[in-house]
Design a protein around this motif. Structure first.
Motif, PDB file in Angstrom:
ATOM      1  N   THR A  68     -18.788 -18.969  -7.124  1.00 55.98           N
ATOM      2  CA  THR A  68     -20.342 -19.926  -7.165  1.00 55.98           C
ATOM      3  C   THR A  68     -21.214 -19.037  -8.060  1.00 55.98           C
ATOM      4  OG1 THR A  68     -19.739 -20.859  -5.252  1.00 55.98           O
ATOM      5  CG2 THR A  68     -21.858 -20.648  -5.063  1.00 55.98           C
ATOM      6  N   ILE A  69     -21.913 -19.325  -8.457  1.00 54.99           N
ATOM      7  CA  ILE A  69     -23.103 -18.225  -9.300  1.00 54.99           C
ATOM      8  C   ILE A  69     -24.158 -19.045  -8.537  1.00 54.99           C
ATOM      9  CG2 ILE A  69     -23.699 -19.844 -10.799  1.00 54.99           C
ATOM     10  CD1 ILE A  69     -24.238 -17.211 -12.861  1.00 54.99           C
ATOM     11  N   SER A  70     -24.829 -18.081  -8.217  1.00 56.38           N
ATOM     12  CA  SER A  70     -26.668 -17.668  -7.943  1.00 56.38           C
ATOM     13  C   SER A  70     -27.035 -16.925  -7.949  1.00 56.38           C
ATOM     14  CB  SER A  70     -26.622 -17.947  -5.942  1.00 56.38           C
ATOM     15  OG  SER A  70     -25.806 -16.794  -5.620  1.00 56.38           O
ATOM     16  N   ARG A  71     -28.445 -17.273  -7.900  1.00 55.49           N
ATOM     17  CA  ARG A  71     -29.652 -16.345  -8.061  1.00 55.49           C
ATOM     18  C   ARG A  71     -31.164 -15.784  -7.014  1.00 55.49           C
ATOM     19  NH1 ARG A  71     -31.695 -18.192 -13.557  1.00 55.49           N
ATOM     20  NH2 ARG A  71     -33.482 -16.100 -13.942  1.00 55.49           N
ATOM     21  N   ASP A  72     -31.122 -14.429  -7.116  1.00 56.97           N
ATOM     22  CA  ASP A  72     -31.790 -14.476  -6.087  1.00 56.97           C
ATOM     23  C   ASP A  72     -33.537 -13.792  -7.741  1.00 56.97           C
ATOM     24  OD1 ASP A  72     -34.232 -13.309  -4.449  1.00 56.97           O
ATOM     25  OD2 ASP A  72     -32.147 -12.774  -3.301  1.00 56.97           O
ATOM     26  N   ASN A  73     -34.458 -14.678  -7.266  1.00 56.32           N
ATOM     27  CA  ASN A  73     -35.325 -14.026  -8.545  1.00 56.32           C
ATOM     28  C   ASN A  73     -35.919 -12.673  -7.588  1.00 56.32           C
ATOM     29  OD1 ASN A  73     -34.843 -15.602 -10.537  1.00 56.32           O
ATOM     30  ND2 ASN A  73     -36.115 -17.399  -9.721  1.00 56.32           N
ATOM     31  N   ALA A  74     -36.470 -13.027  -6.156  1.00 51.54           N
ATOM     32  CA  ALA A  74     -37.354 -11.708  -6.209  1.00 51.54           C
ATOM     33  C   ALA A  74     -36.666 -10.082  -6.430  1.00 51.54           C
ATOM     34  CB  ALA A  74     -37.356 -12.157  -4.281  1.00 51.54           C
ATOM     35  N   LYS A  75     -35.281 -10.480  -6.187  1.00 53.63           N
ATOM     36  CA  LYS A  75     -34.300  -9.171  -6.454  1.00 53.63           C
ATOM     37  C   LYS A  75     -34.556  -8.945  -7.672  1.00 53.63           C
ATOM     38  CE  LYS A  75     -32.819  -8.901  -1.974  1.00 53.63           C
ATOM     39  NZ  LYS A  75     -31.095  -8.731  -0.953  1.00 53.63           N
ATOM     40  N   ASN A  76     -34.088  -9.683  -8.897  1.00 52.84           N
ATOM     41  CA  ASN A  76     -33.812  -9.704 -10.296  1.00 52.84           C
ATOM     42  C   ASN A  76     -32.223  -9.929 -10.102  1.00 52.84           C
ATOM     43  OD1 ASN A  76     -36.818 -10.389 -10.641  1.00 52.84           O
ATOM     44  ND2 ASN A  76     -37.202  -7.869 -11.414  1.00 52.84           N
ATOM     45  N   THR A  77     -31.752 -10.519  -9.446  1.00 56.15           N
ATOM     46  CA  THR A  77     -29.804 -10.014  -9.256  1.00 56.15           C
ATOM     47  C   THR A  77     -29.269 -11.497  -9.477  1.00 56.15           C
ATOM     48  OG1 THR A  77     -30.854  -7.928  -8.352  1.00 56.15           O
ATOM     49  CG2 THR A  77     -27.956  -9.265  -8.227  1.00 56.15           C
ATOM     50  N   VAL A  78     -28.616 -11.139 -10.157  1.00 56.79           N
ATOM     51  CA  VAL A  78     -27.435 -12.895 -10.482  1.00 56.79           C
ATOM     52  C   VAL A  78     -26.258 -12.573  -9.525  1.00 56.79           C
ATOM     53  CG1 VAL A  78     -26.507 -12.351 -12.367  1.00 56.79           C
ATOM     54  CG2 VAL A  78     -26.413 -14.688 -11.783  1.00 56.79           C
ATOM     55  N   TYR A  79     -25.333 -13.077  -8.588  1.00 53.12           N
ATOM     56  CA  TYR A  79     -24.304 -13.195  -8.274  1.00 53.12           C
ATOM     57  C   TYR A  79     -23.401 -13.907  -8.955  1.00 53.12           C
ATOM     58  CZ  TYR A  79     -27.637 -10.832  -5.073  1.00 53.12           C
ATOM     59  OH  TYR A  79     -28.395  -9.446  -4.711  1.00 53.12           O
ATOM     60  N   LEU A  80     -21.762 -13.591  -8.331  1.00 52.69           N
ATOM     61  CA  LEU A  80     -20.719 -14.075  -8.780  1.00 52.69           C
ATOM     62  C   LEU A  80     -20.083 -13.617  -7.270  1.00 52.69           C
ATOM     63  CD1 LEU A  80     -19.433 -16.453 -10.598  1.00 52.69           C
ATOM     64  CD2 LEU A  80     -17.924 -14.359 -11.285  1.00 52.69           C
ATOM     65  N   GLN A  81     -19.655 -15.044  -6.506  1.00 51.37           N
ATOM     66  CA  GLN A  81     -18.952 -15.114  -5.696  1.00 51.37           C
ATOM     67  C   GLN A  81     -17.707 -15.774  -6.095  1.00 51.37           C
ATOM     68  OE1 GLN A  81     -19.412 -13.900  -1.858  1.00 51.37           O
ATOM     69  NE2 GLN A  81     -16.800 -14.077  -2.204  1.00 51.37           N
ATOM     70  N   MET A  82     -16.922 -14.367  -5.231  1.00 53.86           N
ATOM     71  CA  MET A  82     -15.227 -14.953  -6.331  1.00 53.86           C
ATOM     72  C   MET A  82     -14.450 -15.909  -4.942  1.00 53.86           C
ATOM     73  SD  MET A  82     -15.026 -13.387 -10.045  1.00 53.86           S
ATOM     74  CE  MET A  82     -15.186 -10.993  -8.886  1.00 53.86           C
ATOM     75  N   ASN A  83     -13.590 -16.917  -4.892  1.00 55.99           N
ATOM     76  CA  ASN A  83     -12.706 -17.355  -3.616  1.00 55.99           C
ATOM     77  C   ASN A  83     -11.469 -16.909  -4.273  1.00 55.99           C
ATOM     78  OD1 ASN A  83     -15.471 -16.332  -1.882  1.00 55.99           O
ATOM     79  ND2 ASN A  83     -15.741 -18.191  -1.718  1.00 55.99           N
ATOM     80  N   SER A  84     -10.338 -17.167  -3.507  1.00 48.10           N
ATOM     81  CA  SER A  84      -9.040 -17.254  -3.686  1.00 48.10           C
ATOM     82  C   SER A  84      -9.118 -16.959  -5.610  1.00 48.10           C
ATOM     83  CB  SER A  84      -8.660 -19.473  -4.078  1.00 48.10           C
ATOM     84  OG  SER A  84      -9.179 -19.969  -2.630  1.00 48.10           O
ATOM     85  N   LEU A  85      -8.959 -16.107  -4.836  1.00 45.75           N
ATOM     86  CA  LEU A  85      -8.513 -15.237  -6.667  1.00 45.75           C
ATOM     87  C   LEU A  85      -6.969 -15.386  -6.628  1.00 45.75           C
ATOM     88  CD1 LEU A  85     -11.113 -11.921  -6.072  1.00 45.75           C
ATOM     89  CD2 LEU A  85     -11.365 -13.444  -8.317  1.00 45.75           C
ATOM     90  N   LYS A  86      -6.876 -15.300  -8.271  1.00 43.25           N
ATOM     91  CA  LYS A  86      -5.627 -15.182  -8.630  1.00 43.25           C
ATOM     92  C   LYS A  86      -5.380 -14.339 -10.121  1.00 43.25           C
ATOM     93  CE  LYS A  86      -5.948 -20.199  -8.884  1.00 43.25           C
ATOM     94  NZ  LYS A  86      -6.025 -21.852 -10.197  1.00 43.25           N
TER      95      LYS A  86
END
Length: 117
Positions: A68-86
């Protein structure tokens, strides 16, 4: 002056989770499309996930339902949540910014993700 700094990579077991962060500076972050790419040894760099200024998202088929990709403009940050990694997720993950005109593209220097037992 533009800078993208990735963090959050590491070694995890198959089935585990990681959250990557990319902190941006020197740009109008909120108007830019932000993306995560990855590159494994001997393979081409590929788009993993992307999020636009209007929060539309796009994912590679190989990670749909797991990342899941998400962004927080107040923090100038983009995230990538990675689950069930292979193990096939093992790669260097890079953050990319792309301005609305597509004239200016910037890359971070990457963070290593290793999935192994």
């Amino acid at each position: 002056q533009v800078q993208l700094v990735e963090s959050g990579g590491g070694l995890v077991q198959p089935g585990g989770s990681l959250r990557l962060s990319c902190a941006a500076s020197g740009m109008d972050f909120s108007i830019n499309t932000m993306s995560w790419f990855r590159q494994a040894p001997g393979k081409e760099r590929e788009l993993v996930a992307e999020i636009t200024s209007s929060y539309d998202t796009n994912y590679a088929d190989s990670v749909k339902g797991r990342f899941t990709i998400s962004r927080d403009n107040a923090k100038n940050t983009v995230y990538l949540q990675m689950n069930s990694l292979k193990p096939d997720d093992t790669a260097v993950y890079y953050c990319r910014s792309w301005n609305p005109s597509r004239l200016y593209v910037h890359w971070g220097q990457g963070t290593q993700v290793t999935v192994s037992s």
